[in-house]
Design a protein around this motif. Structure first.
Motif, PDB file in Angstrom:
ATOM      1  N   PRO A 278       0.810  -1.223   0.000  1.00 49.91           N
ATOM      2  CA  PRO A 278       0.000   0.000   0.000  1.00 49.91           C
ATOM      3  C   PRO A 278       0.845   1.275   0.000  1.00 49.91           C
ATOM      4  O   PRO A 278       0.500   2.251  -0.667  1.00 49.91           O
ATOM      5  N   LEU A 279       1.961   1.271   0.716  1.00 45.95           N
ATOM      6  CA  LEU A 279       2.815   2.455   0.732  1.00 45.95           C
ATOM      7  C   LEU A 279       3.501   2.672  -0.613  1.00 45.95           C
ATOM      8  O   LEU A 279       3.675   3.818  -1.043  1.00 45.95           O
ATOM      9  N   ALA A 280       3.870   1.592  -1.278  1.00 48.29           N
ATOM     10  CA  ALA A 280       4.463   1.718  -2.619  1.00 48.29           C
ATOM     11  C   ALA A 280       3.441   2.285  -3.601  1.00 48.29           C
ATOM     12  O   ALA A 280       3.778   3.141  -4.439  1.00 48.29           O
ATOM     13  N   ALA A 281       2.198   1.823  -3.505  1.00 51.05           N
ATOM     14  CA  ALA A 281       1.151   2.346  -4.380  1.00 51.05           C
ATOM     15  C   ALA A 281       0.897   3.826  -4.093  1.00 51.05           C
ATOM     16  O   ALA A 281       0.697   4.628  -5.015  1.00 51.05           O
ATOM     17  N   LEU A 282       0.919   4.196  -2.813  1.00 51.19           N
ATOM     18  CA  LEU A 282       0.737   5.597  -2.441  1.00 51.19           C
ATOM     19  C   LEU A 282       1.863   6.449  -3.019  1.00 51.19           C
ATOM     20  O   LEU A 282       1.616   7.529  -3.564  1.00 51.19           O
ATOM     21  N   ALA A 283       3.083   5.976  -2.925  1.00 53.56           N
ATOM     22  CA  ALA A 283       4.219   6.719  -3.478  1.00 53.56           C
ATOM     23  C   ALA A 283       4.108   6.824  -4.995  1.00 53.56           C
ATOM     24  O   ALA A 283       4.404   7.879  -5.573  1.00 53.56           O
ATOM     25  N   ALA A 284       3.666   5.742  -5.641  1.00 51.85           N
ATOM     26  CA  ALA A 284       3.528   5.753  -7.096  1.00 51.85           C
ATOM     27  C   ALA A 284       2.473   6.756  -7.552  1.00 51.85           C
ATOM     28  O   ALA A 284       2.558   7.289  -8.661  1.00 51.85           O
ATOM     29  N   ALA A 285       1.505   7.039  -6.722  1.00 52.68           N
ATOM     30  CA  ALA A 285       0.495   8.043  -7.051  1.00 52.68           C
ATOM     31  C   ALA A 285       0.926   9.436  -6.606  1.00 52.68           C
ATOM     32  O   ALA A 285       0.620  10.434  -7.262  1.00 52.68           O
ATOM     33  N   ALA A 286       1.644   9.518  -5.487  1.00 50.75           N
ATOM     34  CA  ALA A 286       2.020  10.813  -4.928  1.00 50.75           C
ATOM     35  C   ALA A 286       3.091  11.522  -5.750  1.00 50.75           C
ATOM     36  O   ALA A 286       3.074  12.750  -5.850  1.00 50.75           O
ATOM     37  N   VAL A 287       3.998  10.783  -6.349  1.00 52.22           N
ATOM     38  CA  VAL A 287       5.080  11.418  -7.110  1.00 52.22           C
ATOM     39  C   VAL A 287       4.525  12.180  -8.315  1.00 52.22           C
ATOM     40  O   VAL A 287       4.810  13.375  -8.475  1.00 52.22           O
ATOM     41  N   PRO A 288       3.719  11.556  -9.188  1.00 47.00           N
ATOM     42  CA  PRO A 288       3.186  12.346 -10.299  1.00 47.00           C
ATOM     43  C   PRO A 288       2.207  13.428  -9.829  1.00 47.00           C
ATOM     44  O   PRO A 288       2.155  14.515 -10.413  1.00 47.00           O
ATOM     45  N   ALA A 289       1.439  13.157  -8.772  1.00 45.92           N
ATOM     46  CA  ALA A 289       0.531  14.180  -8.250  1.00 45.92           C
ATOM     47  C   ALA A 289       1.327  15.370  -7.721  1.00 45.92           C
ATOM     48  O   ALA A 289       0.922  16.525  -7.899  1.00 45.92           O
TER      49      ALA A 289
ATOM     50  N   LEU B 190      -7.542   3.306   1.490  1.00 45.43           N
ATOM     51  CA  LEU B 190      -7.653   3.289   2.953  1.00 45.43           C
ATOM     52  C   LEU B 190      -8.088   1.918   3.461  1.00 45.43           C
ATOM     53  O   LEU B 190      -7.567   1.437   4.473  1.00 45.43           O
ATOM     54  N   ARG B 191      -9.027   1.272   2.774  1.00 50.18           N
ATOM     55  CA  ARG B 191      -9.443  -0.082   3.162  1.00 50.18           C
ATOM     56  C   ARG B 191      -8.270  -1.052   3.048  1.00 50.18           C
ATOM     57  O   ARG B 191      -8.067  -1.910   3.912  1.00 50.18           O
ATOM     58  N   TRP B 192      -7.513  -0.938   1.972  1.00 46.30           N
ATOM     59  CA  TRP B 192      -6.357  -1.805   1.736  1.00 46.30           C
ATOM     60  C   TRP B 192      -5.302  -1.579   2.822  1.00 46.30           C
ATOM     61  O   TRP B 192      -4.771  -2.542   3.403  1.00 46.30           O
ATOM     62  N   ALA B 193      -5.001  -0.312   3.109  1.00 45.70           N
ATOM     63  CA  ALA B 193      -3.983   0.004   4.111  1.00 45.70           C
ATOM     64  C   ALA B 193      -4.432  -0.461   5.498  1.00 45.70           C
ATOM     65  O   ALA B 193      -3.627  -0.986   6.268  1.00 45.70           O
ATOM     66  N   TRP B 194      -5.712  -0.299   5.832  1.00 48.55           N
ATOM     67  CA  TRP B 194      -6.211  -0.740   7.133  1.00 48.55           C
ATOM     68  C   TRP B 194      -6.103  -2.256   7.269  1.00 48.55           C
ATOM     69  O   TRP B 194      -5.697  -2.767   8.318  1.00 48.55           O
ATOM     70  N   ALA B 195      -6.481  -2.976   6.209  1.00 52.09           N
ATOM     71  CA  ALA B 195      -6.379  -4.437   6.243  1.00 52.09           C
ATOM     72  C   ALA B 195      -4.918  -4.856   6.412  1.00 52.09           C
ATOM     73  O   ALA B 195      -4.614  -5.780   7.170  1.00 52.09           O
ATOM     74  N   ALA B 196      -4.006  -4.179   5.731  1.00 48.94           N
ATOM     75  CA  ALA B 196      -2.585  -4.511   5.856  1.00 48.94           C
ATOM     76  C   ALA B 196      -2.064  -4.168   7.244  1.00 48.94           C
ATOM     77  O   ALA B 196      -1.291  -4.925   7.831  1.00 48.94           O
TER      78      ALA B 196
END
Length: 146
Positions: free
Chosen positions: A20-31, A97-103
């Motif tokens: 989940p953190l890698a996915a967040l970073a992958a979205a945050a960098v271009p954003a 958020l659901r994914w991160a909470w489950a993790a």
């Protein structure tokens, strides 16, 4: 002599939170790039080929402006630039958020299933959005041109 199988230790919180953190970073960098480099200023991003070919706003037109507005706290401007992108980003945020909470809690993985009828409904809604934003009555849904 066969050794008894040993149970492996459950993954640590850091290991579970990695995807989940890698996915967040992958979205945050271009954003972050779009937040820093204003799409309203000409010359930074290519023009939409659909808009250039037809003169119509496509469902994605205004998406970069929408992300830029959201990054700067301008929710109204983001809705004006691309309401569908705001909705999509909200859905993606809830799913993340659901994914991160489950993790984080070690719960069962989140499964999302969208059937054929729902995909058809989503496609129809996006098509209606595209048509309406190109009509005079839907001019408020078209991105601001600066």
């Amino acid at each position: 002599m066969n050794a008894a199988p040993t149970a492996s230790a459950p993954p640590t919180v850091l290991r579970r939170m990695g995807p989940p953190l890698a996915a967040l970073a992958a979205a945050a960098v271009p954003a972050g790039y779009v937040a820093a480099v204003d799409p309203n200023a000409p010359g930074h991003y290519p023009d939409c080929p659909f808009l250039a070919a037809t003169g119509w706003w496509c469902p994605g037109c205004g998406g970069l402006r929408c992300v830029h507005a959201l990054a700067h706290g301008d929710f109204t401007g983001a809705l004006h630039d691309n309401a569908v992108a705001v909705l999509l980003l909200a859905v993606l945020a809830v799913l993340w958020l659901r994914w991160a909470w489950a993790a984080l809690t070690g719960g069962p993985p989140v499964r999302v299933s969208v059937g054929g009828r729902r995909w058809a409904l989503i496609g129809l809604l996006v098509l209606v959005f595209e048509v309406v934003r190109n009509l005079p009555v839907g001019a408020g849904l078209a991105p601001l041109v600066i």
